[in-house]
Structure formats: C-alpha cells, structure tokens
Design an enzyme around this catalytic site. Structure first.
Site, short mmCIF file in Angstrom:
data_model
loop_
_atom_site.label_atom_id
_atom_site.label_comp_id
_atom_site.label_asym_id
_atom_site.label_seq_id
_atom_site.Cartn_x
_atom_site.Cartn_y
_atom_site.Cartn_z
N THR A 1 -4.51 37.05 10.95
CA THR A 1 -4.67 37.28 12.50
C THR A 1 -3.60 36.28 14.06
O THR A 1 -3.28 35.77 13.65
CB THR A 1 -5.28 36.03 12.93
OG1 THR A 1 -6.32 36.98 14.26
CG2 THR A 1 -6.04 35.28 12.57
N TYR B 1 -12.54 29.15 14.35
CA TYR B 1 -11.30 30.53 12.93
C TYR B 1 -9.75 30.70 12.88
O TYR B 1 -9.16 30.41 11.83
CB TYR B 1 -12.03 31.41 14.32
CG TYR B 1 -10.98 32.84 13.43
CD1 TYR B 1 -11.62 33.55 12.51
CD2 TYR B 1 -10.26 33.60 14.50
CE1 TYR B 1 -11.31 35.09 12.07
CE2 TYR B 1 -9.46 34.70 14.02
CZ TYR B 1 -10.22 35.78 12.46
OH TYR B 1 -9.51 37.12 12.19
N LYS C 1 -8.12 30.16 9.61
CA LYS C 1 -7.10 32.06 9.14
C LYS C 1 -5.67 30.50 8.88
O LYS C 1 -5.06 31.07 8.28
CB LYS C 1 -6.80 32.31 10.17
CG LYS C 1 -8.36 33.82 9.96
CD LYS C 1 -7.99 34.28 9.17
CE LYS C 1 -9.11 35.41 9.04
NZ LYS C 1 -9.02 36.31 8.17
P1 NAP Z 1 -16.21 42.20 10.35
O1 NAP Z 1 -16.13 43.65 10.74
O2 NAP Z 1 -16.80 40.88 10.91
O3 NAP Z 1 -16.00 41.95 8.47
C1 NAP Z 1 -16.47 40.41 8.10
C2 NAP Z 1 -16.82 40.96 6.47
O4 NAP Z 1 -16.75 39.74 6.10
C3 NAP Z 1 -18.07 41.34 6.30
O5 NAP Z 1 -17.89 42.54 5.06
C4 NAP Z 1 -18.51 40.27 6.09
O6 NAP Z 1 -20.17 40.31 5.05
C5 NAP Z 1 -17.91 39.57 4.68
N1 NAP Z 1 -18.26 38.19 5.02
C6 NAP Z 1 -18.84 37.69 5.71
N2 NAP Z 1 -18.84 36.40 4.72
C7 NAP Z 1 -19.13 35.78 3.57
C8 NAP Z 1 -18.76 35.53 2.10
N3 NAP Z 1 -19.26 34.14 2.46
N4 NAP Z 1 -18.31 36.30 1.23
C9 NAP Z 1 -17.86 37.49 1.08
N5 NAP Z 1 -18.30 37.86 2.28
C10 NAP Z 1 -18.06 37.30 3.30
O7 NAP Z 1 -14.43 42.25 10.18
P2 NAP Z 1 -13.35 42.83 10.58
O8 NAP Z 1 -13.04 43.20 11.74
O9 NAP Z 1 -13.66 44.51 9.79
O10 NAP Z 1 -11.66 41.85 9.95
C11 NAP Z 1 -10.95 41.92 8.51
C12 NAP Z 1 -10.73 40.69 8.47
O11 NAP Z 1 -9.41 40.55 9.43
C13 NAP Z 1 -11.35 39.79 9.08
O12 NAP Z 1 -10.97 38.61 7.74
C14 NAP Z 1 -11.03 39.37 9.92
O13 NAP Z 1 -10.90 37.37 10.65
C15 NAP Z 1 -8.99 39.92 10.00
N6 NAP Z 1 -9.09 40.11 11.40
C16 NAP Z 1 -9.58 41.72 12.04
C17 NAP Z 1 -8.96 41.34 13.56
C18 NAP Z 1 -9.81 42.31 14.28
O14 NAP Z 1 -9.20 42.73 15.27
N7 NAP Z 1 -11.26 43.27 13.82
C19 NAP Z 1 -7.94 41.36 14.03
C20 NAP Z 1 -6.89 40.19 12.82
C21 NAP Z 1 -7.39 39.40 11.68
P3 NAP Z 1 -21.75 40.43 5.86
O15 NAP Z 1 -21.20 42.44 6.31
O16 NAP Z 1 -21.68 40.32 4.48
O17 NAP Z 1 -21.83 39.63 6.72
#
Ligand code: NAP
Length: 337
Positions: free
Chosen positions: A130, A154, A158
């Site tokens: 990230t 966070y 990461k």
């Molecule tokens: P998100 O919508 O918050 O999704 C997070 C996912 O992680 C959900 O499916 C959640 O499942 C799962 N999770 C949480 N705790 C867990 C556990 N103990 N075991 C297994 N799964 C678990 O995030 P996103 O926006 O799709 O982002 C995807 C990834 O990219 C994340 O790692 C995030 O940190 C990273 N990222 C995102 C962005 C952005 O702008 N979106 C930018 C950089 C990096 P539940 O539904 O069960 O809670």
C-alpha cells in the site's frame, strides 16, 4: 486430456478488490477459490448469489492450518493475498489485531505456500502492499525505490508483510510480487472509507435522510483510482516471468474538498459548506503526507494504465449510492404503509 484451466485462491474475497478480482479471473476462465472467515459471514450470501462460480473455503489469516488446507484443496497457480484489517483508523484502535492479520497473516500464507508447494514453484503469490507505506514521505511522487516511513499500525503491519514477501522471494525462490497500490475506490468500497462515506452521505442528504456529513481533515489529498482497473494490474504482475514489486497509481492527487465538490454537484448542490462539519475525532493521530504515485514502471513493464478518471469514479459512486439509498427509502415507506 490434462485440465489446463488455471486456478486462483483469493484471500479477502468478500472485500472490494476481492470481488473485482474474482470477476476478472472468472472472465479469464480461471477456477476461482475464495477464503471466507467466520461462522456466519454476512457477505457469504452476496458471494453465493452473485458469484456462484466461486468455490468458498473456510479459513482465516490468523489460522495457519486453515491456510494450508485451503491451498491443499485449491492447488492454485496464483494466490492473491488481499485479506487484511485494512482501515487505518481501526488499526490505531486495534494495533495488535492489525499486526496479526495484516502483517503475520502474510507470513502464514507464504509459509503455507512453501510447505504445500514443496519447492515446485507452481504457486505464484501476490501481496497487497500500500501507499500507506510511504507515510511521512521522503520524495514526491513516490516510486518503487522511495524509502518507507509508515505512520499507522496498518502501514507498519503492511511493511512487515511487504518485506516478508520480498524475503520469501529471495530466500526460497517463490514467485512473489508486491503491488504498492495507491487508493482505489468503487461502488463496492466499504462505508468506513472517506470516499464512500462522502458519496453515501451525499445521496442520503439529497433524499432527505441525513442532515450533515462529519469528516476529519478535508485538506488531505489522495491519489484515487478505480478498483476495477487496479485488479487488472495485480493479475498482470503474476503473469510476468520474474516476480517484482510495482506501484499502481494514477499519478494525480485530489483533496477531499474536491471529492465534496464533485459529489454534491452530482445531486445538484453547489454550496456544500452548510452540510459538512469537521471533527477532530476523525483526524488521524499521525497523518500521512502528500501521497502521489509514479506508476511508470507498471506502465513500461506491465503495460498497465488506469482508465477511469476521478470525476467518472465519483459519478459512478454517487449514482450507485442514490440507487441503494432510494431503494432503502422505498422499502421503509412500503413497510410503514
Ligand atoms: P477491504 O474491502 O477492507 O477487504 C478486506 C478483506 O480482508 C475482507 O474480505 C475481509 O473479510 C478480509 N479479512 C479481514 N480479516 C481477515 C482475516 N482474519 N482472515 C481472512 N480475511 C480477513 O479491502 P480492499 O479495499 O478490498 O483492499 C484489498 C487489500 O488491498 C487489503 O489488503 C488492503 O489493505 C489493500 N490495499 C487497499 C487499497 C485501497 O485503496 N482499497 C490500497 C492499498 C492496499 P470480511 O469480509 O470477513 O471482513
């Protein structure tokens, strides 16, 4: 004839990126497996209804045995580790949990790959890194060589996951790549994130369901892209002969005040000031500086470029929230009749 269909395992399949990635891989004829956690995950029915072709496997990033089992059952060619405690504000409140899932979770999955793949080099790995790694930024724009200085639990978690991925690549020859992704949004973004908070509140204000929108620092700037474009970049990273790390970003930043301008304009409100309040409770204990990505390596090596521009993204999100909030309103009006 041998089955040549590719197989992918996605952690975080119930999240924003997990769903877009699942759709992309399905279009590319992959057999898609998704790790789902909890006894009664409220998002399970969404996946079963809209993504019936995903095979759901119970597991949790805190539970090594469940990760080994998921890999043994799915035998994936590609593993996408998108699961995380991903909300910066929550990470300040639950830093240990964040370290365990967002940081150690990646180690557990890498170690599970090492054990199950047994050195065959079949399973490729994608780590969701990230822009929050840059935090107190050393240079602008940020690229793959810019030093990290995370400013939240966070970001620190990461950082651990990022360097562990690099370490497993270098130590064990695993095809493991990190995508250092700048913010990306969509109609599927969680309501806790500022973009969705704004677009859903604007829809509710327009429909008379909410009076005001309370935010933290509206001068913060972000490099915001569309999640659907970014999952294409993740997939491209795993199609390369050699694993590597890449920044995915638009290279343009916008302040939250511009998000407000565009969102309110979508519903015909030109002066949003009477509706928006700022509250220090929504400010971060340590704020990140200007995050602006330089995606030129991804452009040159992966042929990746974001397609959806910021105004189009905001339009898409407000339209979606007007529809959702409108339906809720209709539902409650009908049930009250
Ligand atoms: P998100 O919508 O918050 O999704 C997070 C996912 O992680 C959900 O499916 C959640 O499942 C799962 N999770 C949480 N705790 C867990 C556990 N103990 N075991 C297994 N799964 C678990 O995030 P996103 O926006 O799709 O982002 C995807 C990834 O990219 C994340 O790692 C995030 O940190 C990273 N990222 C995102 C962005 C952005 O702008 N979106 C930018 C950089 C990096 P539940 O539904 O069960 O809670």
């Amino acid at each position: 004839m041998a089955n040549t269909q590719k197989r992918a395992l996605i952690t975080g399949i119930t999240g924003q990126d997990g769903m877009y990635l699942a759709e992309l891989l399905h279009e590319k004829d992959y057999q898609v497996y998704g790790l789902i956690r909890g006894q009664h995950n409220p998002k399970r029915h969404i996946l079963e209804q809209h993504f019936p072709w995903v095979e759901l496997l119970e597991g949790d990033l805190s539970d090594m045995g469940s990760l080994i089992a998921a890999l043994e059952v799915s035998q994936p060619d590609e593993v996408y580790n998108l699961g995380a405690i991903s909300f910066v504000a929550l990470s300040f409140k639950q830093p240990e949990l964040t370290g365990n899932i967002t940081g150690l979770g990646a180690l557990r999955l890498l170690e599970a790959i090492r054990v199950v793949d047994g050195g065959k080099g079949k399973m490729r790995y994608y780590q969701a890194s990230t822009s929050e790694l840059y935090g107190k930024v050393r240079e602008t724009p940020q690229n793959e060589l810019t030093p990290f200085h995370p400013r939240s639990p966070y970001g620190v978690a990461k950082g651990y996951a990022h360097f562990m991925t690099v370490n497993y690549r270098e130590s064990y020859g695993i095809h493991a790549s990190c995508g250092i992704l700048f913010n990306h949004e969509s109609p599927r973004r969680g309501y806790e994130f500022v973009t969705r908070k704004v677009t859903s509140s604007v829809a509710r204000i327009k429909l008379g369901l909410q009076k005001e929108l309370v935010l933290g620092n509206i001068d913060s700037q972000r490099d915001w892209g569309f999640a659907g474009d970014y999952v294409e970049g993740m997939w491209r990273m795993l199609q390369q002969d050699e694993p590597d790390d890449y920044v995915l970003a638009t290279g343009v930043t916008h302040p939250i005040s511009e998000l407000l301008d565009l969102s309110f304009a979508e519903v015909g409100i030109t002066d949003w000031k009477p509706y928006v309040k700022q509250d220090p409770r929504f400010m971060r204990p340590a704020e990140v500086d200007l995050l602006l990505g330089d995606p030129s390596k991804a452009k040159t090596k992966l042929g990746w470029e974001p397609k959806v521009k910021f105004p189009e993204l905001v339009k898409m999100m407000v339209a979606n929230d007007l529809e959702i909030e409108g339906k809720k309103e209709l539902g409650s009006a009908n049930s009250g009749a």
